[in-house]
Design a protein around this motif. Sequence first.
Motif, PDB file in Angstrom:
ATOM      1  N   PRO A  14      62.753  53.332  76.878  1.00  0.00           N
ATOM      2  CA  PRO A  14      62.360  53.745  78.225  1.00  0.00           C
ATOM      3  C   PRO A  14      63.576  53.901  79.147  1.00  0.00           C
ATOM      4  N   VAL A  15      63.500  54.888  80.031  1.00  0.00           N
ATOM      5  CA  VAL A  15      64.604  55.233  80.931  1.00  0.00           C
ATOM      6  C   VAL A  15      64.321  54.720  82.335  1.00  0.00           C
ATOM      7  N   ILE A  16      65.280  53.977  82.866  1.00  0.00           N
ATOM      8  CA  ILE A  16      65.220  53.503  84.248  1.00  0.00           C
ATOM      9  C   ILE A  16      66.410  54.101  84.982  1.00  0.00           C
ATOM     10  N   LYS A  69      75.717  49.077  74.937  1.00  0.00           N
ATOM     11  CA  LYS A  69      76.650  50.201  75.011  1.00  0.00           C
ATOM     12  C   LYS A  69      76.707  50.672  76.451  1.00  0.00           C
ATOM     13  N   ALA A  70      77.882  51.200  76.836  1.00  0.00           N
ATOM     14  CA  ALA A  70      78.054  51.730  78.183  1.00  0.00           C
ATOM     15  C   ALA A  70      78.746  53.087  78.077  1.00  0.00           C
ATOM     16  N   TYR A  71      78.276  54.028  78.897  1.00  0.00           N
ATOM     17  CA  TYR A  71      78.820  55.381  78.869  1.00  0.00           C
ATOM     18  C   TYR A  71      79.084  55.877  80.290  1.00  0.00           C
ATOM     19  N   ASN A  72      79.958  56.859  80.373  1.00  0.00           N
ATOM     20  CA  ASN A  72      80.067  57.688  81.561  1.00  0.00           C
ATOM     21  C   ASN A  72      79.920  59.120  81.089  1.00  0.00           C
ATOM     22  N   TYR A  73      80.214  60.103  81.945  1.00  0.00           N
ATOM     23  CA  TYR A  73      80.021  61.492  81.526  1.00  0.00           C
ATOM     24  C   TYR A  73      80.896  61.854  80.329  1.00  0.00           C
ATOM     25  N   ARG A  74      82.144  61.436  80.357  1.00  0.00           N
ATOM     26  CA  ARG A  74      83.103  61.875  79.340  1.00  0.00           C
ATOM     27  C   ARG A  74      82.883  61.279  77.957  1.00  0.00           C
ATOM     28  N   GLY A  96      63.182  43.912  76.688  1.00  0.00           N
ATOM     29  CA  GLY A  96      63.285  44.803  75.532  1.00  0.00           C
ATOM     30  C   GLY A  96      64.427  45.792  75.649  1.00  0.00           C
ATOM     31  N   ASP A  97      64.291  46.895  74.915  1.00  0.00           N
ATOM     32  CA  ASP A  97      65.313  47.939  74.919  1.00  0.00           C
ATOM     33  C   ASP A  97      65.071  48.895  76.074  1.00  0.00           C
ATOM     34  N   LYS A  98      66.140  49.188  76.817  1.00  0.00           N
ATOM     35  CA  LYS A  98      66.069  50.115  77.955  1.00  0.00           C
ATOM     36  C   LYS A  98      67.346  50.927  78.003  1.00  0.00           C
ATOM     37  N   VAL A  99      67.248  52.103  78.583  1.00  0.00           N
ATOM     38  CA  VAL A  99      68.411  52.889  78.943  1.00  0.00           C
ATOM     39  C   VAL A  99      68.397  52.956  80.465  1.00  0.00           C
ATOM     40  N   VAL A 100      69.456  52.457  81.087  1.00  0.00           N
ATOM     41  CA  VAL A 100      69.519  52.395  82.549  1.00  0.00           C
ATOM     42  C   VAL A 100      70.650  53.292  83.022  1.00  0.00           C
ATOM     43  N   TYR A 101      70.312  54.213  83.913  1.00  0.00           N
ATOM     44  CA  TYR A 101      71.283  55.155  84.467  1.00  0.00           C
ATOM     45  C   TYR A 101      71.548  54.781  85.914  1.00  0.00           C
ATOM     46  N   PHE A 102      72.798  54.687  86.276  1.00  0.00           N
ATOM     47  CA  PHE A 102      73.208  54.505  87.673  1.00  0.00           C
ATOM     48  C   PHE A 102      73.762  55.841  88.130  1.00  0.00           C
ATOM     49  N   TYR A 103      73.013  56.522  88.986  1.00  0.00           N
ATOM     50  CA  TYR A 103      73.345  57.875  89.415  1.00  0.00           C
ATOM     51  C   TYR A 103      73.401  57.987  90.923  1.00  0.00           C
ATOM     52  N   SER A 104      74.149  58.980  91.362  1.00  0.00           N
ATOM     53  CA  SER A 104      74.115  59.433  92.747  1.00  0.00           C
ATOM     54  C   SER A 104      73.465  60.811  92.737  1.00  0.00           C
ATOM     55  N   LEU A 105      72.598  61.064  93.681  1.00  0.00           N
ATOM     56  CA  LEU A 105      71.924  62.364  93.733  1.00  0.00           C
ATOM     57  C   LEU A 105      72.873  63.504  94.045  1.00  0.00           C
ATOM     58  N   LYS A 106      74.008  63.211  94.654  1.00  0.00           N
ATOM     59  CA  LYS A 106      74.935  64.273  95.059  1.00  0.00           C
ATOM     60  C   LYS A 106      76.140  64.405  94.132  1.00  0.00           C
ATOM     61  N   CYS A 107      76.192  63.591  93.082  1.00  0.00           N
ATOM     62  CA  CYS A 107      77.331  63.554  92.166  1.00  0.00           C
ATOM     63  C   CYS A 107      77.194  64.650  91.100  1.00  0.00           C
ATOM     64  N   ALA A 143      69.266  64.459  78.735  1.00  0.00           N
ATOM     65  CA  ALA A 143      67.951  65.045  78.482  1.00  0.00           C
ATOM     66  C   ALA A 143      67.979  65.820  77.168  1.00  0.00           C
ATOM     67  N   THR A 144      69.033  66.582  76.947  1.00  0.00           N
ATOM     68  CA  THR A 144      69.168  67.355  75.709  1.00  0.00           C
ATOM     69  C   THR A 144      69.321  66.438  74.500  1.00  0.00           C
ATOM     70  N   LEU A 145      70.187  65.434  74.602  1.00  0.00           N
ATOM     71  CA  LEU A 145      70.391  64.497  73.491  1.00  0.00           C
ATOM     72  C   LEU A 145      69.100  63.763  73.141  1.00  0.00           C
ATOM     73  N   ARG A 146      68.359  63.356  74.158  1.00  0.00           N
ATOM     74  CA  ARG A 146      67.098  62.650  73.900  1.00  0.00           C
ATOM     75  C   ARG A 146      66.068  63.582  73.260  1.00  0.00           C
ATOM     76  N   GLN A 147      66.008  64.834  73.700  1.00  0.00           N
ATOM     77  CA  GLN A 147      65.064  65.794  73.109  1.00  0.00           C
ATOM     78  C   GLN A 147      65.371  66.014  71.635  1.00  0.00           C
ATOM     79  N   ARG A 148      66.647  65.995  71.293  1.00  0.00           N
ATOM     80  CA  ARG A 148      67.072  66.179  69.895  1.00  0.00           C
ATOM     81  C   ARG A 148      66.969  64.895  69.074  1.00  0.00           C
ATOM     82  N   GLY A 149      66.658  63.769  69.716  1.00  0.00           N
ATOM     83  CA  GLY A 149      66.598  62.499  69.017  1.00  0.00           C
ATOM     84  C   GLY A 149      67.966  61.921  68.709  1.00  0.00           C
ATOM     85  N   GLU A 150      68.984  62.362  69.463  1.00  0.00           N
ATOM     86  CA  GLU A 150      70.362  61.941  69.207  1.00  0.00           C
ATOM     87  C   GLU A 150      70.843  60.852  70.168  1.00  0.00           C
ATOM     88  N   PHE A 151      69.941  60.319  70.963  1.00  0.00           N
ATOM     89  CA  PHE A 151      70.298  59.252  71.894  1.00  0.00           C
ATOM     90  C   PHE A 151      69.129  58.281  71.938  1.00  0.00           C
TER      91      PHE A 151
END
Length: 126
Positions: A62-64, A118-123, A28-39, A50-58
């Motif tokens: 489910p988030v993995i 879709k694929a994103y980075n911070y910028r 199904g539909d997922k949002v997958v984040y590849f993160y480093s804890l120290k980045c 978190a802010t975009l999702r709270q506003r319904g703008e993203f």
Amino acid sequence: YARHALVNEQALQEAREAEILPASVAEGDKVVYFYSLKCHFCKMSAQKLATLRQRGEFAQAPVIVIYGRGQDTNTEAFFAETGLTPDEVHFIEPNDFLRITNGSFPVILELQDGAVQKAYNYRNLH
């Protein structure tokens, strides 16, 4: 820093097929984040998401969150600091993590049945 999120889709597919990534990534539909804890940019993107999702703008799928194994595993502090609430958290081997992200992170993917929509980075996350 790359202007556009880069993901190695072949490595992503191979990781799914080899069960390196959880099966839920391909369901199904997922949002997958590849993160480093120290980045620093990973933390900033998690706060932004978190802010975009709270506003319904993203995507509200489910988030993995996927981390490279061997990092600090205190995800609770990361999520408390950023306000991001994932549905699943997984650790994979660093080599697999780096192959999928082409060594650049954060990488945020909107997936539909495992295929990158879709694929994103911070910028480019807005």
